[in-house]
Design a protein around this motif. Structure first.
Motif, PDB file in Angstrom:
ATOM      1  N   ASP A  22       0.830  -1.205   0.000  1.00 16.02           N
ATOM      2  CA  ASP A  22       0.000   0.000   0.000  1.00 16.02           C
ATOM      3  C   ASP A  22       0.867   1.258   0.000  1.00 16.02           C
ATOM      4  O   ASP A  22       0.585   2.239   0.685  1.00 16.02           O
ATOM      5  N   GLY A  23       1.936   1.202  -0.777  1.00 19.80           N
ATOM      6  CA  GLY A  23       2.808   2.359  -0.914  1.00 19.80           C
ATOM      7  C   GLY A  23       2.696   2.957  -2.308  1.00 19.80           C
ATOM      8  O   GLY A  23       1.674   2.775  -2.990  1.00 19.80           O
ATOM      9  N   GLU A  24       3.749   3.635  -2.733  1.00 17.59           N
ATOM     10  CA  GLU A  24       3.758   4.196  -4.100  1.00 17.59           C
ATOM     11  C   GLU A  24       5.199   4.198  -4.586  1.00 17.59           C
ATOM     12  O   GLU A  24       6.069   4.808  -3.957  1.00 17.59           O
ATOM     13  N   ILE A  25       5.454   3.493  -5.678  1.00 17.82           N
ATOM     14  CA  ILE A  25       6.834   3.397  -6.184  1.00 17.82           C
ATOM     15  C   ILE A  25       6.849   3.886  -7.629  1.00 17.82           C
ATOM     16  O   ILE A  25       5.971   3.536  -8.428  1.00 17.82           O
ATOM     17  N   THR A  26       7.867   4.690  -7.943  1.00 20.73           N
ATOM     18  CA  THR A  26       8.093   5.066  -9.338  1.00 20.73           C
ATOM     19  C   THR A  26       9.270   4.248  -9.856  1.00 20.73           C
ATOM     20  O   THR A  26      10.350   4.247  -9.257  1.00 20.73           O
ATOM     21  N   LEU A  27       8.998   3.522 -10.928  1.00 20.77           N
ATOM     22  CA  LEU A  27      10.026   2.681 -11.540  1.00 20.77           C
ATOM     23  C   LEU A  27      10.705   3.516 -12.616  1.00 20.77           C
ATOM     24  O   LEU A  27      10.047   3.945 -13.573  1.00 20.77           O
ATOM     25  N   LEU A  28      12.003   3.765 -12.455  1.00 24.07           N
ATOM     26  CA  LEU A  28      12.719   4.582 -13.433  1.00 24.07           C
ATOM     27  C   LEU A  28      13.423   3.679 -14.434  1.00 24.07           C
ATOM     28  O   LEU A  28      13.964   2.638 -14.060  1.00 24.07           O
ATOM     29  N   GLY A  29      13.403   4.101 -15.684  1.00 28.27           N
ATOM     30  CA  GLY A  29      14.142   3.361 -16.717  1.00 28.27           C
ATOM     31  C   GLY A  29      13.524   2.021 -17.018  1.00 28.27           C
ATOM     32  O   GLY A  29      14.227   1.079 -17.382  1.00 28.27           O
ATOM     33  N   SER A  30      12.202   1.895 -16.874  1.00 30.62           N
ATOM     34  CA  SER A  30      11.573   0.603 -17.204  1.00 30.62           C
ATOM     35  C   SER A  30      11.094   0.645 -18.660  1.00 30.62           C
ATOM     36  O   SER A  30      11.208   1.671 -19.328  1.00 30.62           O
ATOM     37  N   ARG A  31      10.588  -0.457 -19.140  1.00 32.77           N
ATOM     38  CA  ARG A  31      10.024  -0.504 -20.499  1.00 32.77           C
ATOM     39  C   ARG A  31       8.571  -0.958 -20.375  1.00 32.77           C
ATOM     40  O   ARG A  31       8.270  -2.151 -20.527  1.00 32.77           O
ATOM     41  N   PRO A  32       7.650  -0.006 -20.088  1.00 35.32           N
ATOM     42  CA  PRO A  32       6.245  -0.392 -19.936  1.00 35.32           C
ATOM     43  C   PRO A  32       5.718  -1.149 -21.153  1.00 35.32           C
ATOM     44  O   PRO A  32       4.817  -1.987 -21.014  1.00 35.32           O
ATOM     45  N   ASP A  33       6.295  -0.893 -22.325  1.00 34.58           N
ATOM     46  CA  ASP A  33       5.816  -1.595 -23.532  1.00 34.58           C
ATOM     47  C   ASP A  33       6.150  -3.084 -23.500  1.00 34.58           C
ATOM     48  O   ASP A  33       5.634  -3.849 -24.310  1.00 34.58           O
ATOM     49  N   HIS A  34       7.015  -3.509 -22.562  1.00 37.32           N
ATOM     50  CA  HIS A  34       7.304  -4.946 -22.400  1.00 37.32           C
ATOM     51  C   HIS A  34       6.444  -5.576 -21.307  1.00 37.32           C
ATOM     52  O   HIS A  34       6.609  -6.749 -20.995  1.00 37.32           O
ATOM     53  N   MET A  35       5.566  -4.753 -20.697  1.00 37.94           N
ATOM     54  CA  MET A  35       4.897  -5.212 -19.474  1.00 37.94           C
ATOM     55  C   MET A  35       3.373  -5.186 -19.581  1.00 37.94           C
ATOM     56  O   MET A  35       2.682  -5.159 -18.565  1.00 37.94           O
ATOM     57  N   HIS A  36       2.853  -5.190 -20.803  1.00 40.24           N
ATOM     58  CA  HIS A  36       1.403  -4.992 -20.968  1.00 40.24           C
ATOM     59  C   HIS A  36       0.573  -5.979 -20.157  1.00 40.24           C
ATOM     60  O   HIS A  36      -0.382  -5.589 -19.490  1.00 40.24           O
ATOM     61  N   ALA A  37       0.919  -7.279 -20.222  1.00 41.08           N
ATOM     62  CA  ALA A  37       0.078  -8.289 -19.560  1.00 41.08           C
ATOM     63  C   ALA A  37       0.062  -8.073 -18.045  1.00 41.08           C
ATOM     64  O   ALA A  37      -0.991  -8.166 -17.405  1.00 41.08           O
ATOM     65  N   VAL A  38       1.232  -7.752 -17.477  1.00 37.70           N
ATOM     66  CA  VAL A  38       1.315  -7.557 -16.022  1.00 37.70           C
ATOM     67  C   VAL A  38       0.568  -6.289 -15.624  1.00 37.70           C
ATOM     68  O   VAL A  38      -0.233  -6.282 -14.670  1.00 37.70           O
ATOM     69  N   LEU A  39       0.790  -5.204 -16.370  1.00 33.40           N
ATOM     70  CA  LEU A  39       0.142  -3.934 -16.010  1.00 33.40           C
ATOM     71  C   LEU A  39      -1.368  -4.045 -16.158  1.00 33.40           C
ATOM     72  O   LEU A  39      -2.130  -3.518 -15.344  1.00 33.40           O
ATOM     73  N   ASP A  40      -1.801  -4.776 -17.181  1.00 31.31           N
ATOM     74  CA  ASP A  40      -3.234  -4.963 -17.394  1.00 31.31           C
ATOM     75  C   ASP A  40      -3.851  -5.714 -16.210  1.00 31.31           C
ATOM     76  O   ASP A  40      -4.909  -5.336 -15.702  1.00 31.31           O
ATOM     77  N   LYS A  41      -3.176  -6.762 -15.753  1.00 32.70           N
ATOM     78  CA  LYS A  41      -3.706  -7.541 -14.612  1.00 32.70           C
ATOM     79  C   LYS A  41      -3.688  -6.701 -13.341  1.00 32.70           C
ATOM     80  O   LYS A  41      -4.601  -6.781 -12.516  1.00 32.70           O
ATOM     81  N   LEU A  42      -2.616  -5.908 -13.177  1.00 29.86           N
ATOM     82  CA  LEU A  42      -2.561  -5.064 -11.976  1.00 29.86           C
ATOM     83  C   LEU A  42      -3.727  -4.083 -11.975  1.00 29.86           C
ATOM     84  O   LEU A  42      -4.401  -3.896 -10.961  1.00 29.86           O
TER      85      LEU A  42
END
Ligand code: EPU
Length: 420
Positions: free
Chosen positions: A248-268
């Motif tokens: 229940d926090g808030e993290i900013t991921l720097l230097g990631s590739r969201p375009d490689h993470m669609h399935a995970v981000l969609d489920k989240l």
């Protein structure tokens, strides 16, 4: 042996920089065997698996120099025999087979053996190499391969659970120096395969279609040295994203590739997690209420098996029933019994885990069984009441760069302690 001692209950806040991808850098390191010229690889994560691969390259005769996150390999004169003691330590080492065959036309590489997450055969690697004219035999635990001429061919690499990532990598690395054209059908589409193809093309290879199920390789006579930056680790990024939501926090991921993470981000997002994208940065926090979701692991672009265990922890917190089905590695539920020790209510039914979420977790000693199971136990420790001791953390050091330091920077109370 070291353990991690974690005091749970602190929401993680802040920024974390994502390291280079383990599963991209390992085959890329193997690809340096394809040229006698120096290769410079950037954004190399400091991981024990990367060090092992460096030792394997050195044992084959390459000069290997690590300077921070920059690795230089010069494989001027190499031999084709991979040492059993080094190779058995790491399954990823099987991907030296393709480049050794391309460069030396022969190779003797020890079989990597089984693994705690499943049987992990290499039949598809061997099938692909045979299609290029390689003669193969298995003797005394070694794959013995010869190919006086490597000749391009059409081949199908789909298996029982879909395509193979390292099998595709192995065939790609053999085919780049083969005579004529190779077409791989049912190739793995993972971003790590695309990164390897990018590295090989930068060396002078002719590969088109990487990232799709059909890859076409036109063989070239030789490859040259290269200076290349590896992609960020989408699995590490997903692990921190889940940790943000779970605590229940808030993290900013720097230097990631969201375009490689669609399935995970969609489920989240489906699970009620807020994900905001600002270019390569992603900010992740829990929304007003977590919701149970069903997940099935699949080859890319499906939900990655390497994030299944971490997501199971988030679902263990979430009131309601979630069903998590593992379709890639049949035995990848070793974390379930350890999560149960912390109070999670999870039952295994065939390839599925039925998670009855919402039970409070409380700290306990737990045993890490593999890399991603360890990451899941760390996330569980971060939310459990009291202290969790995660034992055998050498698994974590194989694939997460400075995970305890990165978590401390986000506010976690986590320390390395010597196991008694
Ligand atoms: N398979 C076969 N025959 C083969 C090869 C694979 O049947 O010859 C089966 C496997 O048993 C499995 C499926 O095919 O059921 C997929 O396995 P794959 O070959 O794609 O796995 P891998 O290439 O050996 C890589 C990663 C793994 C990741 C998988 C799946 C590396 C070094 N390893 O393994 O990463 O889980 O792809 O995405 O790239 C990890 O990082 O924790 C990890 C285990």
């Amino acid at each position: 042996m070291e353990s991690l001692s974690i005091r749970g209950g602190i929401p993680l806040h802040g920024e974390v920089t994502i390291s280079g991808a383990k599963n991209a850098v390992l085959p890329i390191m193997a690809a340096t065997l394809l040229t006698s010229e120096p290769c410079v690889i950037r954004r190399v994560p400091d991981l024990s698996d990367v060090k092992f691969m460096g030792q394997i390259l050195a044992s084959l005769g390459a000069q290997v120099k690590f300077e921070g996150s920059i690795l230089t390999v010069r494989a001027e004169k190499i031999k084709g025999v991979g040492d059993y003691e080094l190779i058995r330590k790491m399954r990823g080492s099987i991907c030296i087979l393709g480049p050794l065959l391309a460069r030396l036309h022969k190779a003797k590489v020890s079989l990597p053996g089984g693994c705690v997450i499943g049987s992990r055969p290499i039949d598809l690697h061997l099938k692909g190499l045979k299609a290029l004219g390689v003669k193969l035999s298995i003797s005394n635990g070694y794959v013995i391969a010869t190919a006086p001429r490597l000749v391009g061919g059409d081949l199908f690499l789909g298996g029982r659970a879909g395509p193979t990532v390292l099998g595709t990598a192995n065939v790609l690395m053999a085919a780049v120096l083969a005579e004529g054209v190779t077409i791989i059908e049912s190739a793995a589409c993972e971003p790590e395969v695309v990164d390897l193809a990018g590295f090989l093309n930068a060396m002078g290879a002719k590969i088109i279609g990487a990232g799709s199920p059909t890859i076409t390789i036109t063989g070239v006579r030789e490859l040259h040295g290269v200076d290349y930056e590896v992609i960020p680790d989408r699995i590490e990024a997903a692990t921190f994203a889940i940790a943000a939501a779970a605590t229940d926090g808030e993290i900013t991921l720097l230097g990631s590739r969201p375009d490689h993470m669609h399935a995970v981000l969609d489920k989240l997002r489906e699970a009620g997690v807020k994900v905001e994208r600002h270019g390569p940065a992603l900010t992740v926090r829990r929304g007003s209420r977590l919701k149970p979701v069903d997940i099935t692991t699949l080859p890319y672009a499906g939900f990655p098996t390497d994030v299944q265990a971490q997501m199971m922890v988030l679902m263990a917190l979430t009131p309601g029933i979630s069903i998590i089905t593992e379709r890639i590695f049949e035995a990848r539920f070793m974390h379930v019994s350890e999560l149960a020790r912390l109070g999670a209510d999870i039952a295994i039914e065939g390839p599925s885990a039925i998670v009855k979420g919402g039970k409070p977790l409380s700290g306990a000693p737990v045993m890490a069984s593999d890399l991603r199971a360890s990451a899941a136990l760390v996330i569980a420790g971060l939310i459990a009441k009291g202290t969790t001791l995660v034992k055998r953390i050498y698994h974590l050091d194989r694939g997460y760069e400075n995970i305890d330091a990165k978590l401390r920077q986000l506010g976690a109370r986590i320390e390395r302690v010597e196991e008694s």
